[in-house]
Enzyme design. Sequence first.
Site, mmCIF file in Angstrom:
data_model
loop_
_atom_site.group_PDB
_atom_site.id
_atom_site.type_symbol
_atom_site.label_atom_id
_atom_site.label_comp_id
_atom_site.label_asym_id
_atom_site.label_seq_id
_atom_site.Cartn_x
_atom_site.Cartn_y
_atom_site.Cartn_z
ATOM 1 N N GLY A 46 -4.049 6.877 4.075
ATOM 2 C CA GLY A 46 -2.955 7.651 3.517
ATOM 3 C C GLY A 46 -3.468 8.929 2.892
ATOM 4 C CD GLN A 51 -4.891 12.157 -1.696
ATOM 5 O OE1 GLN A 51 -4.031 11.715 -0.946
ATOM 6 N NE2 GLN A 51 -6.027 11.519 -1.899
ATOM 7 C CB CYS A 93 -7.739 7.237 -4.122
ATOM 8 S SG CYS A 93 -6.877 8.820 -4.046
ATOM 9 C CG LEU A 94 -9.027 9.482 1.679
ATOM 10 C CD1 LEU A 94 -8.285 10.258 2.761
ATOM 11 C CD2 LEU A 94 -10.367 8.984 2.204
ATOM 12 C CG HIS A 135 -2.285 5.140 -3.445
ATOM 13 N ND1 HIS A 135 -3.377 4.535 -4.032
ATOM 14 C CD2 HIS A 135 -2.694 6.406 -3.122
ATOM 15 C CE1 HIS A 135 -4.384 5.401 -4.059
ATOM 16 N NE2 HIS A 135 -4.002 6.539 -3.509
ATOM 17 C CD GLU A 136 -1.307 8.246 0.012
ATOM 18 O OE1 GLU A 136 -1.472 9.385 -0.457
ATOM 19 O OE2 GLU A 136 -2.257 7.453 0.186
ATOM 20 C CG HIS A 139 -1.822 11.062 -4.496
ATOM 21 N ND1 HIS A 139 -2.903 11.428 -5.268
ATOM 22 C CD2 HIS A 139 -2.271 10.056 -3.702
ATOM 23 C CE1 HIS A 139 -3.948 10.679 -4.954
ATOM 24 N NE2 HIS A 139 -3.587 9.829 -4.006
HETATM 25 ZN ZN ZN Z 1 -4.850 8.421 -3.163
#
Ligand code: ZN
Length: 175
Positions: A46, A51, A93-94, A135-136, A139
Site C-alpha cells: 500500500g 508518502q 510501513c514504507l 492504514h493508508e 496517512h
Molecule cells: Zn504506511
Amino acid sequence: MALREILHYPEPLLKQKSEPVTEFNDELKQLAADMVETMYAAPGVGLAAPQVGVLQRLIILDCSAGDEPDDLLIAVNPEIIAGEGDSFEEEGCLSVPEYWASVKRHSMATMRYQDTDGNIHEREAEGLLAIGMQHEIDHLEGVLFVDRLSPLKRSMFRKKYLKMLKEKEAENAGS
Ligand code: ZN
C-alpha cells in the site's frame, strides 16, 4: 511512468493532512501510475500520496501478495464508511523502514472512494485489505501506524528508531 522517492519518518510532511482531490485530470492519473510503480518496486502492499510528498487524498493498495490476478485498488478521496470487529495485527510501513508493530484496527471495513475518472465505488474487505485501507487512509490524516501505539511503546519506538537512523548516518559518513 516514473519512480517517486518515498519519504521516511520523521519527515514533517508525513504529519500533515491531505487535501481532497477535485480535478480528475491527467496529472492525477500520472501520479497514480507513478505510485503503483513505486509501490511494486519497493515492494509494498500500500502507498498513500503524502508518502511521495503529494498532499492529496489518493491511496493505492494491492494485498494479493503476488497471487494472480493482482488486486490493485486505486482509491481517490477514500473514506471508511463502516467498520466492525477487532484485529491486532503486525503492520509495517514504507515510510518507517525496518520496524513492525501490532496495531488495533477494525477487522472488517467498507471503503467508499472514487476512481481516477471520478466515479464512486464501494469496497468491502476483511483481513489484510481491511487493515491496509485503514492504514493508508490514516496517512491522509497525517497519522502513521506508530502514532497508534500505546504511549510507552511509542516512546520506545522513537528512541530505538532515531538511534537506528543515527547509526545509519554514521555508517554512510564512514563509507
Ligand atoms: Zn504506511
